[in-house]
Every structure is written in structure tokens, then in C-alpha cells.
Scaffold this motif. Structure first.
Motif, short mmCIF file in Angstrom:
data_model
loop_
_atom_site.label_atom_id
_atom_site.label_comp_id
_atom_site.label_asym_id
_atom_site.label_seq_id
_atom_site.Cartn_x
_atom_site.Cartn_y
_atom_site.Cartn_z
N GLN A 1 0.93 -1.14 -0.32
CA GLN A 1 0.12 0.02 0.02
C GLN A 1 0.60 1.20 0.06
O GLN A 1 0.36 2.18 -0.65
CB GLN A 1 -1.06 -0.12 1.17
CG GLN A 1 -1.80 1.03 1.35
CD GLN A 1 -2.90 1.10 2.48
OE1 GLN A 1 -3.61 -0.07 2.42
NE2 GLN A 1 -3.02 1.89 3.57
N SER A 2 1.91 1.12 0.73
CA SER A 2 2.80 2.50 0.81
C SER A 2 4.26 2.04 1.14
O SER A 2 4.27 0.92 2.06
CB SER A 2 2.23 3.47 1.64
OG SER A 2 2.37 3.06 3.18
N VAL A 3 5.27 2.85 0.71
CA VAL A 3 6.44 2.45 1.29
C VAL A 3 7.15 3.84 1.80
O VAL A 3 7.08 4.85 0.93
CB VAL A 3 7.29 1.95 0.31
CG1 VAL A 3 9.05 1.83 0.66
CG2 VAL A 3 7.03 0.65 0.04
N VAL A 4 7.56 4.26 3.03
CA VAL A 4 7.99 5.69 3.34
C VAL A 4 9.20 5.32 3.99
O VAL A 4 9.44 4.80 4.95
CB VAL A 4 6.97 6.11 4.14
CG1 VAL A 4 7.40 7.65 4.92
CG2 VAL A 4 5.53 6.35 3.65
N ALA A 5 10.26 6.08 3.41
CA ALA A 5 11.67 6.31 4.20
C ALA A 5 11.42 7.01 5.57
O ALA A 5 10.98 7.81 5.72
CB ALA A 5 12.80 6.85 3.39
N GLN A 6 12.25 6.16 6.42
CA GLN A 6 12.30 6.87 7.85
C GLN A 6 13.83 7.21 7.91
O GLN A 6 14.73 6.60 8.26
CB GLN A 6 12.20 5.75 9.06
CG GLN A 6 10.57 5.00 8.74
CD GLN A 6 9.64 6.30 9.14
OE1 GLN A 6 9.59 6.60 10.10
NE2 GLN A 6 9.00 6.54 7.94
N GLY A 7 14.27 8.43 7.49
CA GLY A 7 15.43 8.91 7.68
C GLY A 7 15.86 8.96 6.22
O GLY A 7 15.44 8.35 5.40
N PRO A 8 17.19 9.09 5.96
CA PRO A 8 17.95 9.37 4.66
C PRO A 8 18.30 8.07 3.99
O PRO A 8 18.61 7.17 4.60
CB PRO A 8 19.26 10.14 4.91
CG PRO A 8 19.53 9.92 6.29
CD PRO A 8 18.21 9.73 7.21
N LEU A 9 18.17 7.72 2.97
CA LEU A 9 18.56 6.55 2.05
C LEU A 9 20.13 6.94 1.65
O LEU A 9 20.00 7.98 1.01
CB LEU A 9 17.61 6.25 1.01
CG LEU A 9 16.18 5.87 1.23
CD1 LEU A 9 15.38 5.72 0.16
CD2 LEU A 9 16.13 4.80 2.04
N THR A 10 20.98 6.04 2.05
CA THR A 10 22.15 6.40 1.49
C THR A 10 22.77 5.31 0.55
O THR A 10 22.65 4.29 0.64
CB THR A 10 23.11 6.61 2.92
OG1 THR A 10 23.21 5.36 3.52
CG2 THR A 10 22.55 7.62 3.74
N VAL A 11 23.79 5.98 -0.23
CA VAL A 11 24.61 5.02 -0.85
C VAL A 11 25.99 4.73 -0.23
O VAL A 11 26.22 5.07 1.00
CB VAL A 11 25.10 5.50 -2.20
CG1 VAL A 11 23.64 5.89 -3.11
CG2 VAL A 11 25.78 6.89 -2.07
N SER A 12 26.83 3.76 -0.87
CA SER A 12 28.07 3.31 -0.07
C SER A 12 29.02 4.42 0.51
O SER A 12 29.73 4.21 1.39
CB SER A 12 28.78 2.42 -1.03
OG SER A 12 29.09 2.88 -2.08
N ASP A 13 29.13 5.42 -0.34
CA ASP A 13 30.03 6.67 0.34
C ASP A 13 29.04 7.69 1.34
O ASP A 13 29.81 8.69 1.60
CB ASP A 13 30.62 7.55 -1.06
CG ASP A 13 29.41 7.99 -1.77
OD1 ASP A 13 28.32 7.91 -1.37
OD2 ASP A 13 29.96 8.57 -2.79
N GLY A 14 27.96 7.35 1.67
CA GLY A 14 27.35 8.02 2.57
C GLY A 14 26.30 8.99 1.79
O GLY A 14 25.68 9.81 2.56
N GLY A 15 26.59 9.21 0.79
CA GLY A 15 25.47 10.23 -0.08
C GLY A 15 24.20 9.77 0.07
O GLY A 15 23.75 8.82 0.15
N ILE A 16 23.14 10.95 0.33
CA ILE A 16 21.95 10.74 0.31
C ILE A 16 21.33 10.77 -0.90
O ILE A 16 21.69 11.65 -1.74
CB ILE A 16 21.49 11.83 1.25
CG1 ILE A 16 22.00 11.87 2.60
CG2 ILE A 16 19.82 11.68 1.49
CD1 ILE A 16 21.73 13.07 3.65
N ARG A 17 20.40 9.61 -0.96
CA ARG A 17 19.61 9.79 -2.19
C ARG A 17 18.00 9.78 -2.05
O ARG A 17 17.49 9.44 -1.12
CB ARG A 17 19.79 8.43 -3.04
CG ARG A 17 21.03 8.21 -3.28
CD ARG A 17 21.44 8.98 -4.58
NE ARG A 17 22.94 8.95 -5.30
CZ ARG A 17 23.89 9.37 -4.85
NH1 ARG A 17 23.99 10.22 -3.82
NH2 ARG A 17 25.09 9.01 -5.25
N TYR A 18 17.39 10.38 -2.96
CA TYR A 18 15.91 10.75 -2.89
C TYR A 18 15.17 9.83 -3.75
O TYR A 18 15.17 10.26 -4.98
CB TYR A 18 15.63 12.28 -3.02
CG TYR A 18 16.28 13.24 -1.89
CD1 TYR A 18 15.74 13.20 -0.77
CD2 TYR A 18 17.47 13.69 -2.28
CE1 TYR A 18 16.21 14.24 0.27
CE2 TYR A 18 18.02 14.27 -1.29
CZ TYR A 18 17.47 14.62 0.06
OH TYR A 18 18.12 15.50 0.84
#
Length: 761
Positions: free
Chosen positions: A708-725
């Protein structure tokens, strides 16, 4: 009471001085000889003792003297005939008061006493008074009870003994002495005064009705004796019984003013007979809607065939009530269960019929049927002996072909099955004390709104209430207690069931039931099961538990709310489908289970409170709400509150629809089901493919059919720590059991999400 005063009736015959032409030497009937001009009779104008009198010489063996006038004899009236006589000379005769009883049309009333005991004259000149009392009733002191057939009499005296003597007779007096026979309370009208005999043989029906007609607001009194009423008697007055009555089965005693069981017990002297006759009057009288048992306990020695008690009624649909008392079974062979075995054939295409039934005549209507592929609470609704066919109350789920069936004929305290239909019948404030001797009641095969209010069904041997057809349509069971005879037995050993239903629209409200195998087995639709408390535990550690309520049928349209389900479960099954596989329709649908208390203790961990048990393949949930319930297991955790019993088949999770399973509370339950299911999932390593397990928390172990839904709790990060939206797309029905979901990202990320998963679409 004195008719001469109250109604101006003159009973006194004329004086002798007015002429002897009205005094007969025969019976006094028209045409009989009179003493006018007779050589042996003369009027004496001046006697020292009598004044004017009749001097009579005895010239025959039986010398009669009768007044030719018709002295009326009215119902309830008693007359005294007084004769003053003295011997003058010659042989001394005996004298007695005598009369001739006349009926309708001047006919003689035969078979009644027409003479008093004789008195012998012993001394010349001594005045002797001889009296006799005549009346309609056989009362103490009445010499000549003539009954109601006698309408008048010719009264006088008889002289007996040797002839030749001469006597003188004073004027004969006839007076109304009814008042002597009245009881202290003048409000009583005695049936004997209207011709009742009370010998147990004579038909006293007319006398009872005559007394009732004469009562005029007073009570009718039935004195000591045994009164046979050969016809239906309808009494409008209040009746007081000291004696008892007996009647043919098909004749009725209807007591209008004091219609209650104690009055019928007084009338019949036997509690069971009184109950039958009072019930008979209830269904035939128009002045009462209810039979009050008066708080009495009625001891029942054998099943009461309620229709046989009212042989003129095959069906009944006017509201009637029996209330306020106790029926208690007395142990005896009349209650023994009869068991029959018979070979028969079942064809699922003819869903409710057994054919080619061997020895069908021996199998009673109302017997429970067991055998391979036979569900719970299958009964013989009717039978056709000539055709060798039995009609069942419901189909069999897996009995195609020929086999030997067993038929158990339980014995019920009240058996209504003889009625073709019985509607609007109520039982209120009655305790059925079955004493582990018999079952409670067997309903008619058809009828609507049979109702029990505030009743106790205590310790039934096999069943509390049994429906063998549609007599449970719209049945109401409110505020009742069902107390099992198997409280000391372990759950696995219990066999008794409190009630079953086959038809629709049952209201089961605010009842309490203890320690049955099942509280209720409920086929049909649109039931309301509200506010009941039923418990079925035992002391066996990790013991099994049975269903409290069994709902039978896929489309239920049932509300199960605010109940206290104690150490048992709610089961939903389709065991009465002749073809249990899903081939069309709604499947398991339209069920609401809300705001209930579910409690268990020391049960096996696999025990669950809500169980769906399909008997064929392809079934699915198609409309079910489970909300606001409290699930608690004490003294040990259970695995889950809900499950599918796969003894016969499982569910098709691919088709689950309209399933709401939320807002429930869990204590002592390992897997806490929800739908929609809210999952918090943390991905600790970067990946573009997240596989999330629902951990069995979807209801009934269902599959994940959608996200029904997927909501991120906090940032999604890649391996180098970068944040993705980013937003993933979802895949449901993943994993071997198709209970997982998969999130697919455009690039590998890590983080925490809240995913809402659904088992339905």
C-alpha cells in the motif's frame, strides 16, 4: 339462596282443604287417578294436632300420594319435602317421602333415587315427621339426587307394609333449603348442585358448564371426588378444585379466570398431565397469550410430545408464551437414546436426500445422522417410508455413494417436532433441569421466531436445543444460561452441544454457556451473535480446545461482537456443502468479528481463537472484518490468534479480498496479525533489491498481495554516505510461501522504511 325469595317461585303444594282432585294415588302424572271422591280418602277439617288434614286408609301394598302439579327442580336448588303423619287405627304402616322425576317433554328420568328411607309408625296418635331432600347434586344429606336431567317432580309420600290401617296426614310442605348447602363463602357455586356425580365414570361436562353459567361472577367449586369430563369444557369463572378431573386426550379444559399451571395441577392431580392440558388450552384458548407455571417445579418422567398434547393443531403461528417455572427430568428408561444403523445412498446432486434407506420405518424423525463425510448436527427432518427416502436438514460434504449410517434418537424434555410449523412461540424464565438424563427441546421442522428469554438449560445429556429444519428461522436466544453436564470431562471427551441452527437471522444475545463441546453450531446466514460468554477449558496442560461457536456456510453475513470467548475458538467452515470445492459464488465472505474478548490458559501453542476450516479446494476470503478484539493467552504463549485448519484443504490466498484485520490487542500471542500490515524494515547494506519478510503476520498466514505504501524513515544512503531521494517499485508474493515483498531501487541504497503490506486486493 332461596328461589322463592329471589325469583318468586312457589314450591308449596295446595292444602288438602282446597280439594283432593290435585292429589294422585299414582305417580301424579297426567291421567293418573286422584283421591277426589275416593272411598279411602277424606278431608278432616278439625284435627287436634293438624287442624285440617287428609285421612287416608291404606288399601294396597304400596299406597301412593303425589301432588299432580309439577314442582320445579332448578339447577343448584335443593327442596325439602316435609310430611307430618300419625296412625289412627288398624295396622301400623311405614311411611317415606317419595317423588316422580320428570324430564324434558314429560319423560320419566330413570335411574335416580325417588324415595327416602322408610319410617315405621309404632304408636297410635303420635305425630311423626318424615322429611326428604331432593336436588340436582349428590351432596351430603340429599336423599334424592336427581341430576340435571330432572326438570320437575311430583312429590308426596308412600305408605308401605300391611294394609287396613288409617292415618292422618297434615298438609305437605315443600320448601327451598338451598342455603343449607351453601359453603361459608357464598361466592362458591358447587358443580354437584348442577348434577356432577364425581364417580370418575359419569360424564360431568354439562354439570361443570351449567355451574359456570350460573356462577355470575362467583367461583365454581369442584368438591372432593373424581370427575370425568368427556367433552371440552370452557369455564369462564374462577374455579377451585378439591376433587380432580380426567379427560380424553383430544378434549380440553379451558380455565379462563385462573389460567395457570397450579390450577391445572389442582384440576388433574398430576403435574405432567396438567402441563399437557394447560399447553393444549394455551393453543386453543383466545383469552390468554401465556401460560404461567406459577413458579412450580414439574417432574417429567418421559419426553412430552407437544403436538400430541394438542391433537387438533398441526401448526401454530400466533404468539404464545410459557413462563416462570422449572421442568425437571426424572431418571428412567423413557429417556434412553435409541441408536439405529442403516444402509443408504447419498447423491450430492440431490443434496438433502438419503435414498434406498434400509429399515426406514425404524428410523425416527429428529434422529442425528453420523457417518463418513457427514458434518456436525445433521438430522432427519422427515422421511417417506414408501419411497425409502430420508430428508436431511443439511447436505453432506463427502458422502457420495452407499454406506452404513448411524442414527441417534436423543430424547428431549419438550419435543415440538410433531408440528409441521410452529412460529412466535416463547419460553421465558424457565429452567430445564435435564439432570444428564435427557436433552432440552427439539424444535419443529419449520416456523419463525421461536424465542427463549432468561431460561436455564441445565445439564442436558446430549443437546440443549436441536433444530432439525427451519423451525429456528429468526430464533431469539436472550439472557439464557446453558450449563453442561460435562464440566468434569476433558475437552477431548465432551460430546454435548448447547444448540444448533439451520435457518437464517438468529439473534444470540447475552447468554452464558459452560463446558460444552460446542456452544453453538450455526448454519444459515445473517446471524447476530452479541455479548455472550462461553467457556470450554479443562485442567489438561497444553490441552486442546474446541470451537465455542461454529459458523457453517461460506456466505455468512454474520456479526460476532462483544462476546467473551473463553478457552475456545470461533470456527468458520463449509462442512454442509454437498460440493465443498469452490465452483462459484462468494466463498468465505461477509463476516464481522469485532470488540470481543478472547482468552485462553494453558493451551497448546498451536491453538488459535479464530479458525477457518475449508472442506474443499479453491476457497478464499472475500469480505471479513476483525477489529477491536482482545487476544490473550495466559500460562504460555500461543503461536497466533488466527489460522486455517487444513485438515481437508487450505485457502486460495491469491483471491483474498476485503480483509480488514486491525486495531486488535495481543498479549501472550507470538505472531500478531494485521491487514493492512505495517512493517518497519532496516536494510543495513547497500542494495537495489530489498526482500522484506512479513514474518507470518498477515492474517491466516496469507500471501502478500500488494504494498500500500513505502515511506523512508530517515535518509537513504549509498556506499559513500551520500543521500539519495528515491522511490522504489514493489513486488508482492515473493519467497517460497509468497508472503514476502521486494523493493526494487534505481541504485543500491541502505536505510529504514515503513512498508504497509496487504493480504487482499
Amino acid at each position: 339462596m332461596n328461589k322463592a325469595i329471589t325469583e318468586g317461585i312457589n314450591f308449596m303444594p295446595p292444602a288438602f282443604q282446597l280439594g283432593l282432585d290435585v292429589w294422585s294415588s299414582g305417580d301424579g302424572t297426567p291421567g293418573s287417578d286422584t283421591y277426589d271422591g275416593a272411598p279411602n280418602a277424606a278431608f278432616v277439617p278439625a284435627d287436634a294436632d293438624f287442624g285440617g288434614c287428609l285421612e287416608l286408609q291404606k288399601t294396597s301394598a304400596l299406597q301412593k300420594l303425589r301432588y299432580v302439579g309439577q314442582t320445579p327442580l332448578l339447577p343448584g336448588c335443593y327442596l325439602q319435602i316435609k310430611v307430618r303423619i300419625k296412625a289412627i287405627s288398624g295396622n301400623l304402616p311405614s311411611v317415606r317421602v317419595a317423588g316422580w322425576a320428570g324430564g324434558a317433554g314429560g319423560a320419566h328420568v330413570a335411574g335416580v333415587t325417588e324415595r327416602t328411607p322408610a319410617v315405621t309408625l309404632t304408636t297410635y296418635g303420635d305425630v311423626v315427621e318424615v322429611t326428604g331432600i331432593v336436588g340436582s347434586g349428590n351432596r351430603g344429606g340429599v336423599d334424592m339426587p336427581w341430576g340435571r336431567a330432572a326438570l320437575y317432580g311430583h312429590f308426596g309420600l308412600d305408605l308401605e307394609g300391611p294394609s287396613g290401617g288409617i292415618v292422618r296426614i297434615d298438609d305437605i310442605e315443600i320448601t327451598d333449603i338451598t342455603g343449607v348447602f351453601l359453603r361459608d363463602m357464598l361466592s362458591l357455586v358447587d358443580v354437584r348442585d348442577y348434577g356432577a356425580v364425581g364417580d370418575g365414570v359419569s360424564n360431568d361436562s354439562a354439570a361443570f358448564e351449567a355451574a359456570d353459567a350460573a356462577a355470575g361472577g362467583r367461583r365454581v367449586f369442584v368438591p372432593e371426588g373424581s370427575y370425568f369430563l368427556g367433552e371440552t369444557v370452557n369455564l369462564q369463572s374462577e374455579v377451585e378444585f378439591e376433587g380432580t378431573v380426567s379427560m380424553p386426550v383430544d378434549k380440553m379444559l379451558i380455565l379462563t379466570k385462573n389460567y395457570n399451571l397450579p390450577a391445572y395441577i389442582s384440576a388433574f392431580g398430576n403435574e405432567e398431565t396438567a402441563f399437557r392440558k394447560a399447553f393444549q388450552a394455551l393453543l386453543n384458548g383466545v383469552d390468554h397469550e401465556s401460560l404461567d407455571l406459577g413458579g412450580r417445579k414439574v417432574m417429567i418422567t418421559a419426553p412430552i410430545d407437544m403436538q400430541a398434547a394438542v391433537p387438533n393443531r398441526d401448526s401454530y403461528s400466533t404468539r404464545r408464551v410459557i413462563r416462570n417455572g422449572q421442568l425437571e427430568a426424572v431418571d428412567g428408561p423413557a429417556w434412553d437414546t435409541e441408536t439405529f444403523t442403516s444402509q443408504a445412498t447419498y447423491d450430492p446432486a440431490n443434496q438433502r436426500i438419503l435414498t434406498n434407506v434400509v429399515n426406514i420405518a425404524n428410523i425416527p424423525v429428529g434422529a442425528r445422522v453420523t457417518g463418513a463425510g457427514v458434518g456436525r448436527e445433521i438430522y432427519v427432518r422427515s422421511k417417506n417410508v414408501g419411497a425409502g427416502e430420508i430428508t436431511l436438514n443439511a447436505p453432506l460434504y463427502d458422502a457420495a455413494g452407499t454406506q452404513v449410517f448411524t442414527f441417534h434418537s436423543y430424547k428431549y424434555m419438550l419435543d415440538f417436532s410433531g408440528f409441521s410449523s410452529l412460529s412466535k412461540f416463547n419460553l421465558q424464565n424457565i429452567e430445564f433441569q435435564c439432570n444428564n438424563t435427557c436433552s432440552g427441546m427439539l424444535l419443529a421442522p419449520a416456523g419463525a421466531t421461536f424465542a427463549l428469554f432468561d431460561c436455564f438449560i441445565s445439564r442436558p445429556k446430549d443437546r440443549g436445543i436441536t433444530s432439525i429444519g427451519g423451525g429456528c428461522q429468526g430464533m431469539l436466544i436472550d439472557g439464557c444460561q446453558f450449563l453442561s453436564a460435562e464440566e468434569g470431562a476433558n475437552v477431548a471427551d465432551r460430546t454435548t452441544i448447547a444448540f444448533n441452527v439451520n435457518a437464517n437471522d438468529v439473534k444470540l444475545r447475552h447468554n452464558r454457556a459452560t463446558n460444552f463441546r460446542h456452544f453453538g453450531v450455526m448454519a444459515g446466514q445473517n446471524h447476530m451473535i452479541l455479548g455472550n460468554h462461553f467457556f470450554q477449558g479443562d485442567a489438561v496442560p497444553n490441552g486442546p480446545r474446541t470451537a465455542g461457536i461454529v459458523v457453517v456456510g461460506t456466505y455468512a453475513s454474520c456479526t460476532f461482537a462483544e462476546n467473551y470467548v473463553d478457552n475456545c475458538s470461533f470456527e468458520w467452515t463449509n462442512e454442509q456443502d454437498a460440493d465443498p470445492d469452490f465452483t462459484g459464488g462468494f466463498s468465505f465472505s461477509s463476516m464481522s468479528i469485532t470488540d470481543n474478548i478472547f482468552l485462553s490458559g494453558e493451551v497448546a501453542p498451536w491453538f488459535s481463537y479464530i479458525v477457518i476450516k475449508p472442506h474443499g479446494v479453491g476457497h478464499f476470503i472475500n469480505g471479513m472484518t476483525v477489529t477491536g478484539n482482545k487476544f490473550r493467552s495466559i500460562n504460555g504463549y500461543i503461536d497466533r490468534a488466527d489460522r486455517v485448519d487444513t485438515s481437508f484443504s487450505g485457502l486460495n490466498y491469491d483471491r483474498t479480498k476485503n480483509l480488514i484485520f486491525e486495531g486488535n490487542m495481543y498479549h501472550g500471542v507470538s505472531i500478531q496479525s494485521e491487514n493492512p500490515l505495517r512493517l518497519e524494515y532496516e536494510q543495513t547494506t547497500v542494495s537495489d533489491n530489498w526482500l522484506i519478510d512479513t514474518e507470518g503476520r498477515l492474517p491466516f498466514g496469507a500471501e502478500s498481495r500488494g504494498v500500500q505504501s513505502v515511506v523512508a524513515q530517515g535518509p537513504l544512503t549509498v556506499s559513500d554516505g551520500g543521500i539519495r531521494y528515491l522511490t522504489p517499485y514493489t513486488q508482492s508474493q515473493q519467497g517460497a510461501g509468497q508472503e514476502m515483498i521486494r523493493l526494487r531501487w534505481s541504485e543500491p541504497v541502505r536505510g529504514t522504511v515503513i512498508a504497509t503490506v496487504r493480504a487482499d486486493k
